[in-house]
Scaffold this motif. Structure first.
Motif, mmCIF file in Angstrom:
data_model
loop_
_atom_site.group_PDB
_atom_site.id
_atom_site.type_symbol
_atom_site.label_atom_id
_atom_site.label_comp_id
_atom_site.label_asym_id
_atom_site.label_seq_id
_atom_site.Cartn_x
_atom_site.Cartn_y
_atom_site.Cartn_z
ATOM 1 N N GLU A 3 53.630 54.570 21.409
ATOM 2 C CA GLU A 3 52.622 53.592 21.803
ATOM 3 C C GLU A 3 53.175 52.631 22.838
ATOM 4 N N ALA A 4 54.399 52.183 22.645
ATOM 5 C CA ALA A 4 55.025 51.265 23.605
ATOM 6 C C ALA A 4 55.240 51.954 24.954
ATOM 7 N N LEU A 5 55.613 53.217 24.921
ATOM 8 C CA LEU A 5 55.807 53.966 26.163
ATOM 9 C C LEU A 5 54.487 54.135 26.912
ATOM 10 N N PHE A 6 53.435 54.493 26.200
ATOM 11 C CA PHE A 6 52.117 54.647 26.831
ATOM 12 C C PHE A 6 51.610 53.326 27.375
ATOM 13 N N LEU A 7 51.836 52.242 26.646
ATOM 14 C CA LEU A 7 51.433 50.916 27.121
ATOM 15 C C LEU A 7 52.180 50.550 28.395
ATOM 16 N N ALA A 8 53.466 50.821 28.435
ATOM 17 C CA ALA A 8 54.260 50.506 29.615
ATOM 18 C C ALA A 8 53.782 51.301 30.831
ATOM 19 N N VAL A 9 53.490 52.566 30.651
ATOM 20 C CA VAL A 9 53.010 53.399 31.764
ATOM 21 C C VAL A 9 51.642 52.917 32.238
ATOM 22 N N ALA A 10 50.764 52.602 31.311
ATOM 23 C CA ALA A 10 49.423 52.131 31.685
ATOM 24 C C ALA A 10 49.498 50.804 32.429
ATOM 25 N N LEU A 11 50.337 49.897 31.969
ATOM 26 C CA LEU A 11 50.468 48.612 32.645
ATOM 27 C C LEU A 11 51.136 48.745 34.006
ATOM 28 N N ALA A 12 51.975 49.745 34.173
ATOM 29 C CA ALA A 12 52.690 49.906 35.436
ATOM 30 C C ALA A 12 51.863 50.598 36.515
ATOM 31 N N MET A 13 50.749 51.224 36.151
ATOM 32 C CA MET A 13 49.957 51.959 37.147
ATOM 33 C C MET A 13 49.393 51.049 38.225
ATOM 34 N N ALA A 19 52.182 48.147 44.955
ATOM 35 C CA ALA A 19 53.471 48.254 45.636
ATOM 36 C C ALA A 19 53.443 49.352 46.695
ATOM 37 N N ALA A 20 52.808 50.465 46.402
ATOM 38 C CA ALA A 20 52.714 51.552 47.383
ATOM 39 C C ALA A 20 51.880 51.126 48.581
ATOM 40 N N ALA A 21 50.779 50.456 48.336
ATOM 41 C CA ALA A 21 49.933 50.000 49.439
ATOM 42 C C ALA A 21 50.660 48.983 50.306
ATOM 43 N N ARG A 22 51.374 48.073 49.668
ATOM 44 C CA ARG A 22 52.140 47.079 50.443
ATOM 45 C C ARG A 22 53.295 47.741 51.185
ATOM 46 N N GLY A 23 53.906 48.726 50.581
ATOM 47 C CA GLY A 23 55.021 49.413 51.236
ATOM 48 C C GLY A 23 54.587 50.198 52.455
ATOM 49 N N ALA A 36 57.681 41.862 43.124
ATOM 50 C CA ALA A 36 58.252 42.455 41.907
ATOM 51 C C ALA A 36 58.349 41.439 40.776
ATOM 52 N N LEU A 37 58.790 40.230 41.085
ATOM 53 C CA LEU A 37 58.916 39.208 40.050
ATOM 54 C C LEU A 37 57.564 38.769 39.508
ATOM 55 N N SER A 38 56.586 38.642 40.383
ATOM 56 C CA SER A 38 55.265 38.225 39.905
ATOM 57 C C SER A 38 54.633 39.313 39.034
ATOM 58 N N PHE A 39 54.784 40.572 39.423
ATOM 59 C CA PHE A 39 54.270 41.648 38.574
ATOM 60 C C PHE A 39 54.996 41.690 37.234
ATOM 61 N N ALA A 40 56.300 41.531 37.253
ATOM 62 C CA ALA A 40 57.071 41.549 36.001
ATOM 63 C C ALA A 40 56.619 40.422 35.078
ATOM 64 N N PHE A 41 56.440 39.220 35.628
ATOM 65 C CA PHE A 41 56.018 38.074 34.825
ATOM 66 C C PHE A 41 54.643 38.312 34.211
ATOM 67 N N PHE A 42 53.684 38.741 35.013
ATOM 68 C CA PHE A 42 52.327 38.904 34.496
ATOM 69 C C PHE A 42 52.193 40.112 33.570
#
Length: 82
Positions: A3-13, A19-23, A36-42
């Protein structure tokens, strides 16, 4: 664990898409670090807020959760039968 792994993947999408669009457009190092820091915080904040709300709701509803489950199942059965 899963569950934690699925949550992490869903939140990272969404972070990955932004990040890809900005890159593709090009980005300075300082801007990349800020992004990166703002995404990590939120992302961490959303998970923490959800955990606190879920824990609070679980304590509040645990006294009558079986009646709520009964009512939801009864409504579902009535809708399926009719």
């Amino acid at each position: 664990m899963f569950e934690a792994l699925f949550l992490a993947v869903a939140l990272a999408m969404d972070a990955t898409a932004v990040a890809a669009a900005r890159g593709v457009r090009g980005i300075r190092r300082a801007e990349a670090v800020w992004l990166a820091l703002s995404f990590a915080f939120f992302q961490a904040g959303m998970a923490a807020i959800g955990w606190v709300i879920g824990d609070t709701a679980a304590r509040w509803i645990s006294a009558w959760d079986h009646w709520l489950a009964f009512a939801l199942l009864a409504v579902a059965v009535v809708r399926i039968v009719s």
